[in-house]
Scaffold this active site. Structure first.
Site, PDB file in Angstrom:
ATOM      1  N   TYR A  71       0.808  -1.213   0.000  1.00 32.05           N
ATOM      2  CA  TYR A  71       0.000   0.000   0.000  1.00 32.05           C
ATOM      3  C   TYR A  71       0.848   1.274   0.000  1.00 32.05           C
ATOM      4  CZ  TYR A  71      -3.829  -3.177   1.243  1.00 32.05           C
ATOM      5  OH  TYR A  71      -4.744  -4.198   1.263  1.00 32.05           O
TER       6      TYR A  71
ATOM      7  N   LYS B 161       3.876 -15.281   2.556  1.00 35.32           N
ATOM      8  CA  LYS B 161       3.746 -16.049   1.313  1.00 35.32           C
ATOM      9  C   LYS B 161       5.169 -16.372   0.882  1.00 35.32           C
ATOM     10  CE  LYS B 161       1.148 -17.637  -2.081  1.00 35.32           C
ATOM     11  NZ  LYS B 161       0.299 -18.816  -1.921  1.00 35.32           N
TER      12      LYS B 161
ATOM     13  N   ASP C 186      -2.629 -18.094   2.292  1.00 38.17           N
ATOM     14  CA  ASP C 186      -3.815 -18.767   1.747  1.00 38.17           C
ATOM     15  C   ASP C 186      -4.317 -19.829   2.723  1.00 38.17           C
ATOM     16  OD1 ASP C 186      -1.322 -19.786   1.169  1.00 38.17           O
ATOM     17  OD2 ASP C 186      -1.822 -20.544  -0.814  1.00 38.17           O
TER      18      ASP C 186
ATOM     19  N   ASP D 154      -4.787  -6.681   6.277  1.00 35.94           N
ATOM     20  CA  ASP D 154      -6.011  -5.969   5.913  1.00 35.94           C
ATOM     21  C   ASP D 154      -7.124  -6.983   5.628  1.00 35.94           C
ATOM     22  OD1 ASP D 154      -7.791  -4.079   5.059  1.00 35.94           O
ATOM     23  OD2 ASP D 154      -6.793  -3.655   3.153  1.00 35.94           O
TER      24      ASP D 154
ATOM     25  N   ASP E 290     -10.355  -8.385   8.383  1.00 34.87           N
ATOM     26  CA  ASP E 290     -11.783  -8.288   8.042  1.00 34.87           C
ATOM     27  C   ASP E 290     -12.446  -9.662   8.090  1.00 34.87           C
ATOM     28  OD1 ASP E 290     -11.800  -5.599   7.803  1.00 34.87           O
ATOM     29  OD2 ASP E 290     -12.484  -5.536   5.725  1.00 34.87           O
TER      30      ASP E 290
END
Ligand code: NAD
Length: 360
Positions: free
Chosen positions: A146, A195, A227, A251, A255
């Site tokens: 980001y 990852k 994942d 992020d 959620d």
């Protein structure tokens, strides 16, 4: 203990829920002989109305001088409010982004806790909900994808968009230290999520997290690919204590974790810098649809205040007293409208605050 708390009521239900959190802090102060002084400041839409900008320098300096910031929520109805006719950098949310940056808040903490009284709201299998879970996502907030360089170019007539994901070892080390310190205050387990089978930034992440772990032999560390973590969160969330991860993964996972609790009005959060300083706020927004009606659920903000006591002031017993009081009120069947079900006792925002105070 004497502490100065900058308070940002903000917009919508913000001032109502912050009032209840202050009430609860006052109750703690009187029971445990502390002195909390509040400095109320404006940010967001109310600051635009008063000063023409969402965050003033004065608000920033009052927050910086305080020991912590307690916030409600900012913003209005994004379709109808005149605040959203302004250019993006003048809108309410720009104030929050600027404040986070000014305060150097690089660690975002989002707990996801399922109260057994609210297990019906959990969208997972009944048995998973019944087992409950209590986890904390520690997300890096100021680096990664980001914040990397980005551009869109046309190469040979084909539009190509480029986003850069980079982390340096210092950025990783400081968030890893936060993750391990927080695990020490909880169940002493860190799941570091990356990852590393694909990304270089994740391989460095893993290397640095492993090095930091050596200073925390009392904390168990495991690594998990993002994942797999997304799947494990819905399959068996009870396996997690602290999930430590980078910005974008955090992020998305935070959620997901909040969704599986099923109750947006219950979710607290904190953003910390490299001292004990932090900004504490509920995970939900300013709920303009129910503002001014004294029906909002103040628990997320009250639990955010409990996090402030634990992580910024090291008042663990006082934080637990608040959390226990919230638990007691739920066990006794009191509910604000958002978590109300038949057979429970419906209360207003201020009544919920009073009930929690009485049980501290
Ligand atoms: P929201 O979280 O404000 O509301 C979503 C739904 O949940 C609404 O129906 C609302 O009534 C309900 N709700 C939320 N909190 C509640 C509570 N404590 N008690 C009872 N019900 C509650 O999300 P939204 O409607 O998408 O956003 C409204 C405004 O909030 C927007 O301007 C948005 O930008 C802003 N926002 C601010 C923050 C922040 O300040 N950090 C975070 C998210 C959204």
């Amino acid at each position: 203990m004497n502490k100065v708390i900058a308070c940002i009521g903000g917009d919508g239900i913000g001032p109502e829920i912050v009032a209840e959190a202050k009430k609860v802090c006052d109750q703690v102060a009187s029971k445990y002989h502390h002195n909390f002084q509040y400095k109320d400041v404006l940010m967001g839409g109310c600051s635009i109305d008063a000063y023409g900008e969402p965050l003033t320098d004065e608000t920033i300096s009052i927050c910086k001088e305080a020991d912590a910031v307690l916030m409600g929520s900012i913003g209005g109805n994004t379709s109808t409010s005149p605040w959203y006719q302004l250019p993006p950098e003048k809108r309410p949310e720009a104030g929050l982004l600027k404040l986070r940056k000014s305060l150097g808040l690089f660690a975002n903490l989002r707990p996801a806790y399922l109260y057994k009284e609210l297990a019906d709201a959990c969208p997972l299998k009944e048995a998973t909900g019944a087992a409950g879970f209590d986890l904390m996502i520690v997300r890096e907030l100021t680096g990664g994808l980001y914040f990397g360089e980005r551009k869109t170019v046309v190469e040979n007539g084909v539009k190509t968009a480029i986003d850069t994901l980079s982390y340096n070892e210092n950025e990783i080390r400081r968030i890893a230290i936060k993750g391990f310190e927080i695990a020490r205050k909880r169940s002493k387990k860190v799941t570091s999520v990356d990852k590393a089978n694909v990304l270089d930034s994740s391989r460095l992440w893993r290397e640095v997290v492993n090095a930091v772990a050596k200073d925390y032999p009392d904390v168990t560390l495991e690594h998990m690919l993002v994942d797999n973590c997304a799947m494990q969160l819905v399959k068996d969330p009870a396996q997690f204590d602290v999930i430590l991860t980078e910005n974008m993964f955090g992020d998305i996972l935070s959620d997901e974790a909040s969704m599986i609790t099923g109750s947006i009005g219950m979710l607290s959060s904190a953003s910390l810098n490299d001292t004990k300083f932090g900004l504490y706020e509920p995970s939900h927004g300013s709920a303009p649809d129910i503002a001014g009606q004294n029906i909002a659920n103040p628990i997320a903000t009250i639990l955010s205040a409990a996090m402030m006591l634990r992580y910024s002031f090291d008042l663990d017993a006082e934080a637990k007293a608040i959390e226990d009081a919230v638990q007691a009120v739920l066990t006794e069947g009191y509910r604000t409208v958002d978590i109300y079900t038949e057979g429970t006792k419906k209360v207003s925002c201020s009544q919920m605050g009073d009930l929690i105070c009485e049980r501290i």
